[in-house]
Motif scaffolding. Structure first.
Motif, PDB file in Angstrom:
ATOM      1  N   MET A 114      -6.816   4.540   0.300  1.00 56.82           N
ATOM      2  CA  MET A 114      -6.113   5.438   1.228  1.00 56.82           C
ATOM      3  C   MET A 114      -5.296   6.467   0.449  1.00 56.82           C
ATOM      4  O   MET A 114      -5.264   7.661   0.800  1.00 56.82           O
ATOM      5  N   GLY A 115      -4.633   6.030  -0.628  1.00 57.46           N
ATOM      6  CA  GLY A 115      -3.870   6.949  -1.468  1.00 57.46           C
ATOM      7  C   GLY A 115      -4.773   7.953  -2.162  1.00 57.46           C
ATOM      8  O   GLY A 115      -4.448   9.146  -2.243  1.00 57.46           O
ATOM      9  N   GLN A 116      -5.923   7.473  -2.664  1.00 56.59           N
ATOM     10  CA  GLN A 116      -6.868   8.379  -3.313  1.00 56.59           C
ATOM     11  C   GLN A 116      -7.418   9.400  -2.323  1.00 56.59           C
ATOM     12  O   GLN A 116      -7.612  10.579  -2.671  1.00 56.59           O
ATOM     13  N   ALA A 117      -7.643   8.960  -1.094  1.00 56.52           N
ATOM     14  CA  ALA A 117      -8.158   9.871  -0.070  1.00 56.52           C
ATOM     15  C   ALA A 117      -7.146  10.982   0.233  1.00 56.52           C
ATOM     16  O   ALA A 117      -7.521  12.142   0.437  1.00 56.52           O
ATOM     17  N   HIS A 176       1.088   7.300  -5.131  1.00 58.47           N
ATOM     18  CA  HIS A 176       1.807   6.378  -6.020  1.00 58.47           C
ATOM     19  C   HIS A 176       2.231   5.101  -5.297  1.00 58.47           C
ATOM     20  O   HIS A 176       2.305   4.040  -5.922  1.00 58.47           O
ATOM     21  N   ALA A 177       2.496   5.194  -3.999  1.00 54.27           N
ATOM     22  CA  ALA A 177       2.886   3.995  -3.248  1.00 54.27           C
ATOM     23  C   ALA A 177       1.719   3.018  -3.111  1.00 54.27           C
ATOM     24  O   ALA A 177       1.938   1.803  -3.015  1.00 54.27           O
ATOM     25  N   LEU A 178       0.484   3.509  -3.133  1.00 55.24           N
ATOM     26  CA  LEU A 178      -0.672   2.659  -2.838  1.00 55.24           C
ATOM     27  C   LEU A 178      -1.609   2.449  -4.020  1.00 55.24           C
ATOM     28  O   LEU A 178      -2.562   1.660  -3.909  1.00 55.24           O
ATOM     29  N   ALA A 193       2.031   3.968   8.811  1.00 59.38           N
ATOM     30  CA  ALA A 193       1.964   4.965   7.742  1.00 59.38           C
ATOM     31  C   ALA A 193       0.922   6.032   8.069  1.00 59.38           C
ATOM     32  O   ALA A 193       1.171   7.229   7.893  1.00 59.38           O
ATOM     33  N   ARG A 194      -0.254   5.593   8.549  1.00 58.76           N
ATOM     34  CA  ARG A 194      -1.299   6.570   8.901  1.00 58.76           C
ATOM     35  C   ARG A 194      -0.813   7.503  10.014  1.00 58.76           C
ATOM     36  O   ARG A 194      -1.034   8.716   9.965  1.00 58.76           O
ATOM     37  N   GLU A 195      -0.163   6.925  11.017  1.00 60.01           N
ATOM     38  CA  GLU A 195       0.344   7.733  12.127  1.00 60.01           C
ATOM     39  C   GLU A 195       1.434   8.696  11.633  1.00 60.01           C
ATOM     40  O   GLU A 195       1.485   9.866  12.053  1.00 60.01           O
ATOM     41  N   SER A 196       2.278   8.216  10.735  1.00 60.28           N
ATOM     42  CA  SER A 196       3.343   9.063  10.206  1.00 60.28           C
ATOM     43  C   SER A 196       2.777  10.191   9.345  1.00 60.28           C
ATOM     44  O   SER A 196       3.298  11.315   9.353  1.00 60.28           O
ATOM     45  N   ILE A 197       1.719   9.897   8.595  1.00 70.38           N
ATOM     46  CA  ILE A 197       1.058  10.947   7.802  1.00 70.38           C
ATOM     47  C   ILE A 197       0.483  12.015   8.727  1.00 70.38           C
ATOM     48  O   ILE A 197       0.604  13.223   8.469  1.00 70.38           O
ATOM     49  N   ARG A 198      -0.136  11.576   9.814  1.00 73.28           N
ATOM     50  CA  ARG A 198      -0.705  12.533  10.774  1.00 73.28           C
ATOM     51  C   ARG A 198       0.386  13.431  11.339  1.00 73.28           C
ATOM     52  O   ARG A 198       0.207  14.653  11.453  1.00 73.28           O
ATOM     53  N   ALA A 258       7.376   3.317   6.098  1.00 75.78           N
ATOM     54  CA  ALA A 258       6.245   2.516   6.585  1.00 75.78           C
ATOM     55  C   ALA A 258       5.479   1.888   5.428  1.00 75.78           C
ATOM     56  O   ALA A 258       5.107   0.701   5.478  1.00 75.78           O
ATOM     57  N   LEU A 259       5.256   2.655   4.366  1.00 79.16           N
ATOM     58  CA  LEU A 259       4.540   2.115   3.211  1.00 79.16           C
ATOM     59  C   LEU A 259       5.356   1.014   2.536  1.00 79.16           C
ATOM     60  O   LEU A 259       4.802   0.005   2.084  1.00 79.16           O
ATOM     61  N   GLY A 260       6.683   1.220   2.469  1.00 77.60           N
ATOM     62  CA  GLY A 260       7.547   0.195   1.884  1.00 77.60           C
ATOM     63  C   GLY A 260       7.515  -1.103   2.665  1.00 77.60           C
ATOM     64  O   GLY A 260       7.685  -2.184   2.095  1.00 77.60           O
ATOM     65  N   ASN A 261       7.290  -1.008   3.971  1.00 73.93           N
ATOM     66  CA  ASN A 261       7.189  -2.193   4.830  1.00 73.93           C
ATOM     67  C   ASN A 261       5.754  -2.700   4.952  1.00 73.93           C
ATOM     68  O   ASN A 261       5.480  -3.612   5.739  1.00 73.93           O
TER      69      ASN A 261
END
Length: 677
Positions: free
Chosen positions: A608-611, A598-600, A575-580, A566-569
């Motif tokens: 979002m990555g820092q969070a 690293h992706a973000l 991505a948020r839903e997949s993280i959940r 998701a992040l690559g796309n």
């Protein structure tokens, strides 16, 4: 089978391997001799027949064409040659063997098999003669019985042919095995052809054969070997193999259709059916059906405690880890639940359950691992249990000569390549059928500069197991143990292609193959599918999860790949839903936090990555304060910070604490070194 074997008999791949020049010369002699069969001069005609007879198998395709010539003299002489060839007779055949072949044609019953076994052992007959005699047997049932009766002897010849790099004899033995009708024979044949890069010619040959289940069984494996799953599925249907059809439908991802078919034949008291119902519904994206199916599994386990383990598997393999833990606790499978709670870093709940078991005076045998893990969390003691030193002194292990294979490993590791080659070769001679030392000798010879010799040994070792999944998996495992990961991966890829449809080795191989696809090609969707497909095999009641922690790791890997895809796309919502969803499997996962960070970190969604980093680091920090003696927890938090280059002062303190608690751990020292760097 008879038509298939005859077609294969005339194929170019069935002939002996030679240089291109000698092939050209032989072809010229055959063409000239065929033309001379119709020469007006009798002496020339006779010489032509003798030339063709001397070339025997090489000339057979041309002789077959000559047998239907319009010239009666040519056709008659060609037909006479074919008759002798069909009887398994060759120019070098002795009178004794010739007598056996004559008896074979006129005898019946078990005596026919006895004669076939005698012929297959004869130096001037062997598998080639027996194959021809069986191919020309008019009864399909007798052909199959004869092939099965000689199968063990044929396997011995096959092993020798592969070991001595005799592809012509290997193919004869494989064709003989196919007449026996065993599934493994078709898989072995396709594996052999794939390794020799001859699948295309074989495919053309098979597709032109008369329709039969045997033809389509061979084509099922051939198409699958080429990666053409759609054609493989169609061939499996024509081969009348519903078990292959089912697995190939899974491999092609027909989840919605599979789910619909399952609903047509409900077996609500069958835990295997219930497990597949959950998985098919989830993979098809049928949310309501999935939720209902999960509840049905839980209700089934409540009413059938003997199926609690299988119900737990069904939940675990569908990312319902919390529900799986609750089911385990209800079934009083405390030790298994403890593994999952520890893996999820749910230490508070684990310790509470352990304390309750102690208060209730639970049987130590039932809760031993639970209590050990709880004690480990409280004390930070990671030492393994060992025998007291005095017992070791009283039970001294006698010194034995190290085996050659071990000596080779030690020499290779020390950089003594010539010694490694010598030791590996000794192991090869001591165990001629073992592919592991043969492969390792090939690796060592390449390192010594003997590239061609070494590669030939590796190729031979890779060919030898054919489609025998246990032997190929053993080779892959042994290569991994010696950190030959690239070589091991090639073996896993071959196993994946040729293994039985429901092979448990696909479960072992899938994570390795998926990791390769992601690392080198970023093929996240393919990697996810391979993992999901392989995990379905664990829903069968005759196959079981043996390590719940490993299963959770695989499920977590799938979840992380979904996030990375998701992040690559640049699909942040997905991505948020997949993280959940990933956090439902492992609520605290440093690898997920590292991936997302690293992706973000260099894009517009870097917050979002820092969070993700901050949330995971805070959770680990809090656990470190609650469990100050647990070194691995401190190291985990420190490693997360090191990999993201954030909160390095805090990370240094955590890493120093881990090293203080366990100063002998290379892993903890490595984390501290990374932070200081």
């Amino acid at each position: 089978l008879f038509v298939l074997a005859c077609l294969l008999a005339g194929s170019p791949q069935a002939q002996t391997g030679r240089t291109a020049q000698s092939d050209h010369e032989t072809a010229g002699r055959i063409a000239a001799a065929i033309q001379d069969l119709g020469n007006p001069d009798y002496a020339v005609r006779k010489a032509a027949s003798e030339t063709l007879w001397a070339l025997a198998d090489d000339a057979e395709p041309a002789i077959r064409l000559a047998a239907i010539s319009d010239d009666p003299e040519v056709a008659q002489r060609a037909e006479a040659l074919l008759t002798k060839l069909s009887q398994g007779v060759r120019p070098e055949t002795s009178e004794e063997t010739l007598a056996l072949t004559q008896r074979f044609k006129t005898t019946h019953g078990f005596e026919k098999t006895v004669l076939a076994l005698e012929l297959i052992s004869a130096d001037d007959a062997g598998p080639r003669t027996v194959l021809r005699l069986i191919e020309n047997e008019p009864s399909p049932l007798v052909r199959q019985q004869l092939a099965m009766g000689t199968s063990r002897a044929a396997q011995t010849h096959l092993a020798h042919a592969l070991a001595t790099d005799d592809p012509a004899m290997a193919e004869i033995c494989l064709r003989l095995a196919m007449i026996g009708g065993e599934d493994a024979a078709y898989r072995d044949y396709v594996a052999f052809k794939l390794q020799r890069n001859e699948l295309d010619d074989t495919q053309t040959l098979l597709e032109g054969a008369r329709d039969s289940p045997a033809k389509w069984r061979a084509l099922t494996w051939l198409y699958r070997g080429k990666g053409d799953l759609t054609s493989a599925l169609d061939a499996a249907r024509k081969a009348q193999r519903p078990d292959w059809v089912e697995v190939l439908r899974e491999e092609t991802g027909q989840w919605e259709a599979l789910s619909a078919d399952l609903e047509k034949s409900p077996r609500r008291n069958d835990i295997e059916w219930l497990g597949y119902r959950v998985s098919y519904a989830r993979l098809a994206g049928l949310t309501n059906r999935f939720a209902n199916a999960v509840r049905d599994v839980e209700q089934h386990a409540a009413g059938n405690p003997e199926n609690a383990w299988f119900a737990m598997e069904a939940l675990l393999l569908n990312d319902e880890v919390d529900r799986a833990i609750n089911l385990l606790l209800t079934a009083k499978l405390y030790d298994v639940a403890a593994r999952l709670l520890y893996q999820r870093r749910d230490f508070a709940r684990l310790i509470k359950i352990a304390d309750e078991c102690i208060a209730n005076e639970a049987n130590r045998q039932d809760v031993g691992l639970l209590l050990d893990i709880a004690e480990r969390i409280k004390t930070g003691d990671h030492r393994m249990r060992a025998l007291p030193p005095e017992m070791l002194a009283h039970n001294a292990i006698p010194q034995r000569e190290k085996p050659a294979l071990q000596k080779g490993d030690e020499a290779l590791q020390a950089g003594h390549i010539q010694d490694a080659v010598t030791h590996y070769h000794t192991a090869v001679e001591a165990r001629p059928g073992d592919v592991v030392p043969l492969y390792l000798e090939g690796i060592a010879r390449i390192q010594m500069g003997e590239v061609d010799v070494g590669q030939a040994l590796i190729d031979r070792a890779s060919t030898y197991p054919l489609a025998q999944e246990t032997e190929r998996a053993r080779l892959a495992y042994n290569l991994e143990l010696r950190h030959q990961d690239a070589h091991a991966l090639r073996q896993w890829l071959q196993l994946w292609t040729h293994a039985e449809p429901d092979s448990v080795y696909r479960v072992d191989g899938a994570p390795r193959i998926a990791k390769h696809k992601v690392a080198h090609k970023k093929l996240y969707a393919e990697a996810i599918h391979d993992l999901e497909f392989s995990q379905l095999h664990l829903l069968r009641k005759n196959i079981s999860v043996t390590d719940v922690s490993h299963t959770v790791n695989v499920r977590n890997t799938i979840a992380r790949y979904r996030v990375q895809e998701a992040l690559g796309n640049n699909d942040i919502h997905l991505a948020r839903e997949s993280i959940r969803r990933a956090k439902r499997i492992l609520p605290i996962d440093i690898e997920l936090a590292i991936d997302v960070y690293h992706a973000l970190k260099n894009g517009q969604h870097n917050a979002m990555g820092q969070a993700q980093f901050d949330e995971t680091f805070r959770a680990l920090n809090a656990l470190c304060k609650q469990h100050p003696l647990l070194a691995e927890l401190h190291n985990e938090a420190a490693w997360l910070a090191a990999r993201c280059s954030r909160a390095l002062d805090d990370a240094e303190a955590l890493a120093q604490r881990a090293v203080t608690l366990n100063p002998d751990s290379p892993e903890y020292l490595d984390t501290l070194a990374e932070i200081l760097f």
